[in-house]
Design a protein around this motif. Structure first.
Motif, PDB file in Angstrom:
ATOM      1  N   ALA A  90       0.820  -1.209   0.000  1.00 46.22           N
ATOM      2  CA  ALA A  90       0.000   0.000   0.000  1.00 46.22           C
ATOM      3  C   ALA A  90       0.857   1.264   0.000  1.00 46.22           C
ATOM      4  CB  ALA A  90      -0.934  -0.013   1.208  1.00 46.22           C
ATOM      5  N   ILE A  91       1.966   1.247   0.727  1.00 44.56           N
ATOM      6  CA  ILE A  91       2.866   2.411   0.735  1.00 44.56           C
ATOM      7  C   ILE A  91       3.417   2.646  -0.674  1.00 44.56           C
ATOM      8  CG2 ILE A  91       5.088   3.282   1.561  1.00 44.56           C
ATOM      9  CD1 ILE A  91       4.499   1.818   4.226  1.00 44.56           C
ATOM     10  N   GLY A  92       3.854   1.581  -1.314  1.00 43.72           N
ATOM     11  CA  GLY A  92       4.371   1.715  -2.669  1.00 43.72           C
ATOM     12  C   GLY A  92       3.327   2.253  -3.628  1.00 43.72           C
ATOM     13  N   ALA A  93       2.111   1.762  -3.525  1.00 46.19           N
ATOM     14  CA  ALA A  93       1.029   2.248  -4.385  1.00 46.19           C
ATOM     15  C   ALA A  93       0.727   3.718  -4.105  1.00 46.19           C
ATOM     16  CB  ALA A  93      -0.222   1.399  -4.174  1.00 46.19           C
ATOM     17  N   ALA A  94       0.721   4.088  -2.828  1.00 43.47           N
ATOM     18  CA  ALA A  94       0.440   5.475  -2.464  1.00 43.47           C
ATOM     19  C   ALA A  94       1.500   6.425  -3.004  1.00 43.47           C
ATOM     20  CB  ALA A  94       0.339   5.599  -0.948  1.00 43.47           C
ATOM     21  N   MET A  95       2.744   5.991  -2.991  1.00 48.96           N
ATOM     22  CA  MET A  95       3.833   6.829  -3.503  1.00 48.96           C
ATOM     23  C   MET A  95       3.794   6.972  -5.022  1.00 48.96           C
ATOM     24  SD  MET A  95       6.967   5.502  -1.101  1.00 48.96           S
ATOM     25  CE  MET A  95       8.199   6.506  -1.952  1.00 48.96           C
ATOM     26  N   GLU A 131       8.470   3.847   7.615  1.00 54.11           N
ATOM     27  CA  GLU A 131       8.340   4.134   6.189  1.00 54.11           C
ATOM     28  C   GLU A 131       7.215   5.145   5.916  1.00 54.11           C
ATOM     29  OE1 GLU A 131      10.681   3.144   4.362  1.00 54.11           O
ATOM     30  OE2 GLU A 131      11.542   1.598   5.658  1.00 54.11           O
ATOM     31  N   ALA A 132       5.969   4.759   6.167  1.00 54.29           N
ATOM     32  CA  ALA A 132       4.844   5.636   5.818  1.00 54.29           C
ATOM     33  C   ALA A 132       4.920   6.979   6.539  1.00 54.29           C
ATOM     34  CB  ALA A 132       3.523   4.940   6.143  1.00 54.29           C
ATOM     35  N   ALA A 133       5.175   6.942   7.833  1.00 57.54           N
ATOM     36  CA  ALA A 133       5.166   8.178   8.622  1.00 57.54           C
ATOM     37  C   ALA A 133       6.304   9.112   8.262  1.00 57.54           C
ATOM     38  CB  ALA A 133       5.224   7.843  10.114  1.00 57.54           C
ATOM     39  N   ARG A 134       7.435   8.564   7.838  1.00 58.10           N
ATOM     40  CA  ARG A 134       8.637   9.369   7.640  1.00 58.10           C
ATOM     41  C   ARG A 134       8.908   9.749   6.182  1.00 58.10           C
ATOM     42  NH1 ARG A 134       9.232   6.873  12.356  1.00 58.10           N
ATOM     43  NH2 ARG A 134      10.784   7.561  13.881  1.00 58.10           N
ATOM     44  N   MET A 135       8.126   9.196   5.257  1.00 55.12           N
ATOM     45  CA  MET A 135       8.461   9.343   3.846  1.00 55.12           C
ATOM     46  C   MET A 135       8.478  10.800   3.387  1.00 55.12           C
ATOM     47  SD  MET A 135       9.473   7.563   1.345  1.00 55.12           S
ATOM     48  CE  MET A 135       9.035   5.922   1.949  1.00 55.12           C
ATOM     49  N   TYR A 136       7.499  11.577   3.781  1.00 55.33           N
ATOM     50  CA  TYR A 136       7.442  12.978   3.342  1.00 55.33           C
ATOM     51  C   TYR A 136       8.673  13.740   3.828  1.00 55.33           C
ATOM     52  CZ  TYR A 136       5.449  17.570   2.299  1.00 55.33           C
ATOM     53  OH  TYR A 136       5.239  18.822   1.795  1.00 55.33           O
ATOM     54  N   ARG A 194      11.669  12.410   4.861  1.00 55.67           N
ATOM     55  CA  ARG A 194      12.947  11.877   4.374  1.00 55.67           C
ATOM     56  C   ARG A 194      13.189  12.225   2.919  1.00 55.67           C
ATOM     57  NH1 ARG A 194      12.467   5.325   3.834  1.00 55.67           N
ATOM     58  NH2 ARG A 194      14.579   5.573   3.004  1.00 55.67           N
ATOM     59  N   THR A 195      12.125  12.519   2.141  1.00 54.10           N
ATOM     60  CA  THR A 195      12.287  12.895   0.737  1.00 54.10           C
ATOM     61  C   THR A 195      12.140  14.402   0.540  1.00 54.10           C
ATOM     62  OG1 THR A 195       9.925  12.577   0.230  1.00 54.10           O
ATOM     63  CG2 THR A 195      11.390  10.669  -0.023  1.00 54.10           C
ATOM     64  N   ASN A 196      12.154  15.138   1.656  1.00 55.87           N
ATOM     65  CA  ASN A 196      12.038  16.600   1.591  1.00 55.87           C
ATOM     66  C   ASN A 196      10.795  17.036   0.823  1.00 55.87           C
ATOM     67  OD1 ASN A 196      12.936  19.180   2.289  1.00 55.87           O
ATOM     68  ND2 ASN A 196      14.066  19.440   0.369  1.00 55.87           N
TER      69      ASN A 196
END
Length: 271
Positions: free
Chosen positions: A64-69, A94-99, A101-103
């Motif tokens: 789901a994380i991959g699909a959301a991204m 992963e989900a909580a930190r993605m925004y 960590r990718t600035n």
């Protein structure tokens, strides 16, 4: 309308409105989920949008994380909130930190639904309240509705949110809590508490099914001449501190009621 029907309606309307929305979880398709929340949706939207997954929570959330991204808006169902822990790393790291960590290059518009709470003779693996684990984590929103109106409106708001939302539904409330739900499209803002009963002498603060216990207590105390205000948090992260402070300033007293563990939880944060 029952709370379970409000959740189903919210899912159906978002599936209809946005082709990027899909559901994934264990037995949610052909069986309609263990509580039958998604009953009938696979017939309406097909197995590519109502996906029966393997019994692997980490894999479900990871997919789901991959699909959301990549532009989708997945809605995960974890069969019981107690079973979310195998996916803890995916949610928290992963989900909580993605925004962050990718600035801001990638967001994760993901909703994870899970039934929580006791009262259904579920034993130790089917009765836990896990919201405090996730309310601690930056990057997550944690929603716990108490009524059909809020369940549908907050769920629709969560699906449209561009960041991950954990959405906990009390399993005992599914078929015991009823209420009016307006026709047509509407949302309830995430992060806003609601005063469910006005009062002058004591603020009863809660969320989820426990709000109804507070309303019952307030009615009982009114017979004794005690005026209680009932505040429904609706969202435990972010916490609507303005509404809480306004209520307690008015009454001068606060009583916090929730089903989770006594220490280190939402109640302590509110206090």
């Amino acid at each position: 309308m029952r709370l379970i029907e409000a959740v189903r309606d919210g899912l159906r309307e978002e599936l209809e409105a946005d082709s990027g929305v899909f559901l994934i979880g264990q037995d949610i398709g052909l069986n309609g989920g263990v509580f039958r929340v998604t009953e009938g949706l696979i017939e309406e939207y097909g197995p590519s949008r109502v996906i029966d997954s393997p019994l692997a929570e980490s894999g479900i959330v990871g997919v789901a994380i991959g699909a959301a991204m990549n532009g989708m808006r997945p809605v995960v169902e974890i069969q019981f909130a107690d079973f979310i822990f195998p996916a803890f790393n995916q949610v928290v790291s992963e989900a909580a930190r993605m925004y962050y960590r990718t600035n801001g290059e990638y967001s994760v518009p993901l909703v994870i639904r899970a039934p929580y709470g006791g009262g259904v003779r579920g034993g130790l693996y089917h009765s836990q309240s896990v919201e405090a684990y996730f309310a601690h984590v930056p990057g997550l929103k944690v929603v716990v509705p108490s009524s059909p109106y809020e369940s549908k409106g907050l769920l629709k708001a969560a699906i449209r949110d561009d960041n991950p939302v954990l959405f906990f539904e009390h399993k005992l409330a599914y078929n015991t809590v009823r209420g009016e739900v307006p026709e047509g499209d509407y949302t309830v803002p995430i992060g806003e508490a609601a005063v469910k009963r006005e009062g002058e002498q004591l603020s009863l603060i809660s969320y989820g099914l426990s709000v109804h216990h507070c309303l019952e207590a307030a009615e009982t105390l009114s017979v004794e001449g005690i005026s209680c205000e009932v505040v429904d948090l609706r969202t435990v992260r972010p916490l609507d501190t303005d509404t809480l402070l306004e209520s307690v300033k008015k009454t001068g007293r606060a009583c916090i009621a929730h089903e989770d563990n006594l220490t280190g939880g939402v109640g302590g944060e509110v206090a």
